[in-house]
Design an enzyme around this catalytic site. Sequence first.
Site, mmCIF file in Angstrom:
data_model
loop_
_atom_site.group_PDB
_atom_site.id
_atom_site.type_symbol
_atom_site.label_atom_id
_atom_site.label_comp_id
_atom_site.label_asym_id
_atom_site.label_seq_id
_atom_site.Cartn_x
_atom_site.Cartn_y
_atom_site.Cartn_z
ATOM 1 C CB SER A 136 -41.257 -17.355 -48.063
ATOM 2 O OG SER A 136 -40.903 -18.666 -47.714
ATOM 3 C CE LYS A 162 -43.020 -20.465 -49.692
ATOM 4 N NZ LYS A 162 -42.562 -20.493 -51.097
ATOM 5 C CG LEU A 163 -47.319 -20.261 -42.018
ATOM 6 C CD1 LEU A 163 -48.215 -20.906 -40.957
ATOM 7 C CD2 LEU A 163 -46.490 -19.132 -41.404
ATOM 8 C CE LYS A 164 -39.855 -21.916 -47.543
ATOM 9 N NZ LYS A 164 -39.780 -22.615 -48.848
ATOM 10 C CG ASP A 190 -42.675 -24.269 -49.862
ATOM 11 O OD1 ASP A 190 -42.672 -25.471 -50.210
ATOM 12 O OD2 ASP A 190 -41.894 -23.422 -50.352
ATOM 13 C CD GLU A 215 -44.140 -23.278 -52.707
ATOM 14 O OE1 GLU A 215 -44.776 -22.393 -52.090
ATOM 15 O OE2 GLU A 215 -43.015 -23.081 -53.176
ATOM 16 C CG ASP A 240 -40.681 -24.442 -55.625
ATOM 17 O OD1 ASP A 240 -39.905 -24.442 -56.587
ATOM 18 O OD2 ASP A 240 -40.426 -23.824 -54.569
ATOM 19 C CE LYS A 264 -38.896 -20.935 -55.633
ATOM 20 N NZ LYS A 264 -38.253 -21.878 -54.689
ATOM 21 N N GLY A 292 -39.522 -17.240 -55.125
ATOM 22 C CA GLY A 292 -38.293 -16.503 -54.854
ATOM 23 C C GLY A 292 -37.205 -17.432 -54.354
HETATM 24 O O1 OSB Z 1 -39.244 -23.282 -51.701
HETATM 25 O O2 OSB Z 1 -39.921 -21.392 -52.290
HETATM 26 C C1 OSB Z 1 -39.030 -22.092 -51.814
HETATM 27 C C2 OSB Z 1 -36.086 -19.893 -50.709
HETATM 28 C C3 OSB Z 1 -35.021 -20.664 -51.094
HETATM 29 C C4 OSB Z 1 -35.264 -21.891 -51.658
HETATM 30 C C5 OSB Z 1 -36.580 -22.350 -51.852
HETATM 31 C C6 OSB Z 1 -37.652 -21.557 -51.472
HETATM 32 C C7 OSB Z 1 -37.399 -20.329 -50.861
HETATM 33 C C8 OSB Z 1 -38.448 -19.458 -50.337
HETATM 34 C C9 OSB Z 1 -38.100 -17.999 -50.149
HETATM 35 O O3 OSB Z 1 -39.532 -19.851 -49.995
HETATM 36 C C10 OSB Z 1 -38.827 -17.103 -51.081
HETATM 37 C C11 OSB Z 1 -38.240 -15.705 -51.091
HETATM 38 O O4 OSB Z 1 -37.270 -15.459 -51.850
HETATM 39 O O5 OSB Z 1 -38.739 -14.863 -50.359
HETATM 40 MG MG MG Z 2 -41.170 -23.660 -52.516
#
Ligand code: OSB
Ligand code: MG
Length: 372
Positions: A136, A162-164, A190, A215, A240, A264, A292
């Site tokens: 991520s 995965k790109l935020k 995401d 996402e 999510d 999760k 995660g």
């Molecule tokens: O939205 O998936 C999410 C981390 C903290 C809170 C929300 C998210 C995330 C991640 C990180 O995307 C995933 C990772 O643990 O590598």
């Molecule tokens: Mg997410």
Amino acid sequence: MRLVEAELRTVALPLVTPFRTSLGTQTVRNALLVRVLGADGEEGWGECVAEDEPTYSPEYLEGAADVIRRFFLPALFAVPDLDAAGVAPVLAHLRGYPMAKAAVEMAVLDAVLKAGDTALAVHLGGVRDRVRVGVSVGIAPTLDELLDTVDRHVSAGYARIKLKIEPGWDLEPVRLVRETFGAALMLTADANTAYTPADARHLSRLDAYDLTLLEQPYAPDDLYGHAELAARMETPICLDESITSARDAARAIRARACSIINIKPGRVGGYLEARRIHDLAQANGVPVWCGGMLETGLGRAANLALAALPGFTLPGDISATARYYDRDITRPFELAGDSMEVPVGPGIGVTPDPEALKDLGVNSPLQVRKPS
Ligand code: OSB
Ligand code: MG
């Protein structure tokens, strides 16, 4: 087991690079750990994935620690013969706090499975000894830095990037990464709830970049909005934040609000509820993957066990330790090809290193004993 004592402590793990999402920027992972002890010497560890502030979910670290100490442990001390499946029913009359509940259940699960010499993956019904994993990637200061970061992870072998995204950081970074790394890269985005249905037309332009999924674009409670977007877009919608239980998952599938689910364990109240969501999704032909929360090695080990279940057909957000931390509280986890090995030891397969707990601890363990 007969639960006789529990310990709560917080460790602070500095992140190797700041992690920015539409919700904010994190530079350190403060993790709440739960250690349980049984009357026959059984010991187990759990990790609570609640963050410092209630932004991703309504839970936060100090609140989770408080509800565990004040309400959960007294309820569990009263049970003469506790097994992991018994934790959720005993706590069911106490509303909310899935992440706090998950941490306690995980600790009991670890203790019982370690005492019985059974690995968590075997207990859950895992069918794989290694699972494909992705990374991520946070919102970067510049597009150049984003490309460098993605390049590093792709070269390391990760199966998926995965790109935020957020308004102002969406079409351009996605287009650039797709053009730079080519059609073969498995790519997702995401939004962590950063958009509203007024953005539907804009989000639809992501269809041009062949994302495996988008996402959580909208607010957690906007099932109707997600269903409308799913009908409009070619890109599969994955939820999510919206899914906090198997019941939520059933509703979302029925409403056609998503065609993929990020599971999760913390968000849904534990590994056992996570497995129920897996089973339900599998029965409905909905692929799932393990999300995660920047877990320490404890949560990472358990997530690998969950991801060994057959319905986890997409790579998880379970990256190597080095992607998060220079120093973890357990042994490091490494990438092998595009995968990570599922732990085979009893329980979650790892235990924290006492030295690391001492060095990274931010408070001394709070001991809670069963009243005699
Ligand atoms: O939205 O998936 C999410 C981390 C903290 C809170 C929300 C998210 C995330 C991640 C990180 O995307 C995933 C990772 O643990 O590598
Ligand atoms: Mg997410």
